[in-house]
Design an enzyme around this catalytic site. Structure first.
Site, PDB file in Angstrom:
ATOM      1  N   ASN A  10       0.629  -1.169  -0.030  1.00  0.00           N
ATOM      2  CA  ASN A  10      -0.021  -0.010   0.063  1.00  0.00           C
ATOM      3  C   ASN A  10       1.039   1.146  -0.101  1.00  0.00           C
ATOM      4  O   ASN A  10       1.732   1.552   0.907  1.00  0.00           O
ATOM      5  CB  ASN A  10      -0.932  -0.160   1.325  1.00  0.00           C
ATOM      6  CG  ASN A  10      -1.960   1.074   1.344  1.00  0.00           C
ATOM      7  OD1 ASN A  10      -1.505   2.165   0.987  1.00  0.00           O
ATOM      8  ND2 ASN A  10      -3.097   1.036   1.746  1.00  0.00           N
ATOM      9  N   HIS A  13       0.843   6.066   1.822  1.00  0.00           N
ATOM     10  CA  HIS A  13       1.683   7.102   2.574  1.00  0.00           C
ATOM     11  C   HIS A  13       2.802   7.817   2.196  1.00  0.00           C
ATOM     12  O   HIS A  13       3.600   8.886   2.499  1.00  0.00           O
ATOM     13  CB  HIS A  13       1.876   6.495   4.103  1.00  0.00           C
ATOM     14  CG  HIS A  13       0.576   6.189   4.730  1.00  0.00           C
ATOM     15  ND1 HIS A  13      -0.198   7.358   5.111  1.00  0.00           N
ATOM     16  CD2 HIS A  13       0.050   4.875   5.171  1.00  0.00           C
ATOM     17  CE1 HIS A  13      -1.153   6.493   5.822  1.00  0.00           C
ATOM     18  NE2 HIS A  13      -1.063   5.528   5.644  1.00  0.00           N
ATOM     19  N   HIS A  46      -5.470   3.544  -1.485  1.00  0.00           N
ATOM     20  CA  HIS A  46      -7.037   3.840  -1.150  1.00  0.00           C
ATOM     21  C   HIS A  46      -7.213   5.441  -1.400  1.00  0.00           C
ATOM     22  O   HIS A  46      -6.805   6.380  -0.939  1.00  0.00           O
ATOM     23  CB  HIS A  46      -7.180   3.699   0.373  1.00  0.00           C
ATOM     24  CG  HIS A  46      -8.313   4.126   1.062  1.00  0.00           C
ATOM     25  ND1 HIS A  46      -8.294   3.991   2.283  1.00  0.00           N
ATOM     26  CD2 HIS A  46      -9.405   4.349   0.478  1.00  0.00           C
ATOM     27  CE1 HIS A  46      -9.926   4.400   2.804  1.00  0.00           C
ATOM     28  NE2 HIS A  46     -10.514   4.492   1.604  1.00  0.00           N
ATOM     29  N   ARG A  48      -9.387   8.204  -0.915  1.00  0.00           N
ATOM     30  CA  ARG A  48     -10.281   8.589  -0.004  1.00  0.00           C
ATOM     31  C   ARG A  48     -11.085   9.616  -0.327  1.00  0.00           C
ATOM     32  O   ARG A  48     -10.729  10.558  -1.360  1.00  0.00           O
ATOM     33  CB  ARG A  48      -9.496   8.927   1.568  1.00  0.00           C
ATOM     34  CG  ARG A  48      -8.738   7.843   2.061  1.00  0.00           C
ATOM     35  CD  ARG A  48      -8.248   8.277   3.356  1.00  0.00           C
ATOM     36  NE  ARG A  48      -9.251   8.253   4.238  1.00  0.00           N
ATOM     37  CZ  ARG A  48      -9.421   7.270   5.372  1.00  0.00           C
ATOM     38  NH1 ARG A  48      -8.989   6.489   5.285  1.00  0.00           N
ATOM     39  NH2 ARG A  48     -10.404   7.412   6.204  1.00  0.00           N
ATOM     40  N   ARG A  52      -6.894  12.601   0.863  1.00  0.00           N
ATOM     41  CA  ARG A  52      -5.709  12.963   1.790  1.00  0.00           C
ATOM     42  C   ARG A  52      -4.616  12.373   1.302  1.00  0.00           C
ATOM     43  O   ARG A  52      -3.299  12.987   1.801  1.00  0.00           O
ATOM     44  CB  ARG A  52      -5.901  12.655   3.121  1.00  0.00           C
ATOM     45  CG  ARG A  52      -6.115  11.277   3.333  1.00  0.00           C
ATOM     46  CD  ARG A  52      -5.954  11.047   4.990  1.00  0.00           C
ATOM     47  NE  ARG A  52      -7.423  11.184   5.279  1.00  0.00           N
ATOM     48  CZ  ARG A  52      -8.110  10.417   6.571  1.00  0.00           C
ATOM     49  NH1 ARG A  52      -7.318   9.680   7.344  1.00  0.00           N
ATOM     50  NH2 ARG A  52      -9.354  11.006   6.911  1.00  0.00           N
ATOM     51  N   GLU A  73      -8.435   0.574  -2.995  1.00  0.00           N
ATOM     52  CA  GLU A  73      -9.616   0.341  -1.753  1.00  0.00           C
ATOM     53  C   GLU A  73     -10.442   1.347  -1.966  1.00  0.00           C
ATOM     54  O   GLU A  73     -10.136   2.500  -2.306  1.00  0.00           O
ATOM     55  CB  GLU A  73      -8.648   0.723  -0.576  1.00  0.00           C
ATOM     56  CG  GLU A  73      -7.630  -0.593  -0.203  1.00  0.00           C
ATOM     57  CD  GLU A  73      -6.816  -0.281   0.882  1.00  0.00           C
ATOM     58  OE1 GLU A  73      -6.997   0.592   1.613  1.00  0.00           O
ATOM     59  OE2 GLU A  73      -6.026  -1.166   1.265  1.00  0.00           O
ATOM     60  N   THR A 104      -8.379   3.394   8.255  1.00  0.00           N
ATOM     61  CA  THR A 104      -9.608   2.506   8.532  1.00  0.00           C
ATOM     62  C   THR A 104      -9.704   1.724   9.802  1.00  0.00           C
ATOM     63  O   THR A 104      -8.931   0.952  10.083  1.00  0.00           O
ATOM     64  CB  THR A 104      -9.601   1.546   7.152  1.00  0.00           C
ATOM     65  OG1 THR A 104      -9.226   2.556   6.122  1.00  0.00           O
ATOM     66  CG2 THR A 104     -10.870   1.077   7.276  1.00  0.00           C
ATOM     67  N   GLU A 154     -10.954  -9.499   2.881  1.00  0.00           N
ATOM     68  CA  GLU A 154      -9.558  -9.120   3.598  1.00  0.00           C
ATOM     69  C   GLU A 154     -10.104  -9.047   4.947  1.00  0.00           C
ATOM     70  O   GLU A 154     -10.718  -8.085   5.229  1.00  0.00           O
ATOM     71  CB  GLU A 154      -9.060  -7.962   3.015  1.00  0.00           C
ATOM     72  CG  GLU A 154      -7.804  -7.659   3.505  1.00  0.00           C
ATOM     73  CD  GLU A 154      -7.014  -6.288   2.838  1.00  0.00           C
ATOM     74  OE1 GLU A 154      -7.326  -6.148   1.647  1.00  0.00           O
ATOM     75  OE2 GLU A 154      -6.061  -5.637   3.496  1.00  0.00           O
ATOM     76  N   HIS A 193      -3.763  -4.640   7.604  1.00  0.00           N
ATOM     77  CA  HIS A 193      -3.703  -3.253   8.492  1.00  0.00           C
ATOM     78  C   HIS A 193      -2.770  -3.699   9.733  1.00  0.00           C
ATOM     79  O   HIS A 193      -2.963  -4.367  10.427  1.00  0.00           O
ATOM     80  CB  HIS A 193      -5.287  -3.173   8.963  1.00  0.00           C
ATOM     81  CG  HIS A 193      -5.529  -1.821   9.482  1.00  0.00           C
ATOM     82  ND1 HIS A 193      -5.884  -0.748   8.340  1.00  0.00           N
ATOM     83  CD2 HIS A 193      -5.142  -1.141  10.508  1.00  0.00           C
ATOM     84  CE1 HIS A 193      -5.672   0.454   9.165  1.00  0.00           C
ATOM     85  NE2 HIS A 193      -5.474   0.357  10.353  1.00  0.00           N
TER      86      HIS A 193
HETATM   87  N1  PXP Z   1      -5.928  -3.333   3.637  1.00  0.00           N
HETATM   88  C1  PXP Z   1      -6.764  -2.338   4.017  1.00  0.00           C
HETATM   89  C2  PXP Z   1      -8.299  -2.786   3.387  1.00  0.00           C
HETATM   90  C3  PXP Z   1      -6.562  -1.356   4.273  1.00  0.00           C
HETATM   91  O1  PXP Z   1      -7.700  -0.060   4.306  1.00  0.00           O
HETATM   92  C4  PXP Z   1      -5.192  -0.643   4.719  1.00  0.00           C
HETATM   93  C5  PXP Z   1      -4.986   0.622   5.386  1.00  0.00           C
HETATM   94  O2  PXP Z   1      -5.263   1.518   4.131  1.00  0.00           O
HETATM   95  C6  PXP Z   1      -4.116  -1.647   4.747  1.00  0.00           C
HETATM   96  C7  PXP Z   1      -4.670  -2.921   4.316  1.00  0.00           C
HETATM   97  C8  PXP Z   1      -2.662  -1.305   5.037  1.00  0.00           C
HETATM   98  O3  PXP Z   1      -2.892  -1.060   6.306  1.00  0.00           O
HETATM   99  P1  PXP Z   1      -1.541  -0.561   7.051  1.00  0.00           P
HETATM  100  O4  PXP Z   1      -1.082   0.966   6.210  1.00  0.00           O
HETATM  101  O5  PXP Z   1      -1.722  -0.327   8.449  1.00  0.00           O
HETATM  102  O6  PXP Z   1      -0.343  -1.446   6.594  1.00  0.00           O
END
Ligand code: PXP
Length: 242
Positions: A10, A13, A46, A48, A52, A73, A104, A154, A193
């Site tokens: 992901n 960030h 994602h 959003r 952001r 996402e 999330t 998931e 997550h």
């Molecule tokens: N999976 C989903 C569905 C998420 O919403 C997120 C966070 O955006 C992640 C995985 C990844 O989570 P993290 O950034 O905490 O590794």
């Protein structure tokens, strides 16, 4: 290796840091290219409602820049559905979204929101997009995913990631049990997550899990070690756990 666990990275960030200054640097596309080069299996982003981190134009740029499957996402809204249909990502993971939350915070209430989700799941599926539902690892939510016809779920690992001791063991067992039940019912289980080098292995050892999606921790480690070493280290830990 047939039982290989896929790693979706992901890259939200990277965009968070870019947006802090409002310019183009650092570019999440460059991160996606590095992930592709060092053996990541997919890119997760994602979009959003408040934009952001990832922005609309990032999606097309990511898709143009790598051959990796994109897992979008998205909240279950008409706006996001239209964007998904226009971009045709490989997969769409439906997540709950609250504007004021930092991330999330919990799973999607697939059971309570059946009527809102059903048309979105079917329109994404009809367009050939693989639908995943980001749910807590409970039988109620898994049943709801089955009724919605989602091919993938998931499991939200946030509670597992924050727990310690017996609590962590209990939640881990719940995720393992629900992964087995999902697979038995023909649903492909994923998880994600809050996963880190420290907590990923017990999750990666669950044999039915097909994919982990990991973001924040990897991007944080990339600040110190670089993105490629961070992805490679996570990959190695996951492989060792299988
Ligand atoms: N999976 C989903 C569905 C998420 O919403 C997120 C966070 O955006 C992640 C995985 C990844 O989570 P993290 O950034 O905490 O590794």
């Amino acid at each position: 290796m047939s039982n290989r666990l896929r790693l979706g990275v992901n890259i939200d960030h990277v965009a968070t840091i870019r947006n802090a200054r409002g310019g183009d640097h650092p570019d999440p596309v460059r991160a996606a290219q590095i992930v592709a080069r060092c053996g990541g299996d997919g890119i997760t982003a994602h979009l959003r409602e408040d934009r952001r981190h990832i922005r609309d134009d990032d999606l097309r740029r990511i898709q143009d820049a790598t051959d990796l499957p994109l897992n979008l996402e998205m909240a279950a809204t008409e706006e996001m559905l239209a964007i998904a249909l226009a971009h045709q990502p490989h997969a769409a993971c439906i997540v709950p979204e609250k504007r004021e939350e930092r991330t999330t915070e919990g799973g999607l209430d697939a059971a309570g929101l059946h009527n809102q989700l059903a048309p979105i799941v079917s329109r994404l599926s009809d367009a050939g997009i693989r639908v995943s539902l980001f749910i807590e690892a409970t039988e109620r939510q898994l049943d709801a995913a089955l009724r919605l016809g989602a091919p993938v779920v998931e499991f939200h690992t946030g509670e597992y990631a924050h727990a310690t001791g017996e609590d962590r063991a209990r939640i881990l067992k719940q995720i393992a049990d629900m992964s087995a039940l999902a697979a038995k019912n023909g649903i492909e289980p994923h998880a994600g997550h809050g996963l880190t080098y420290e907590n990923v292995q017990p999750i990666a050892a669950i044999p039915q899990l097909a994919e982990l999606n990991i973001g924040h921790y990897l991007i944080g480690e990339a600040i110190f070690d670089g993105l490629e070493p961070a992805v490679l280290k996570m990959r190695e830990l996951m492989d060792l756990a299988r």
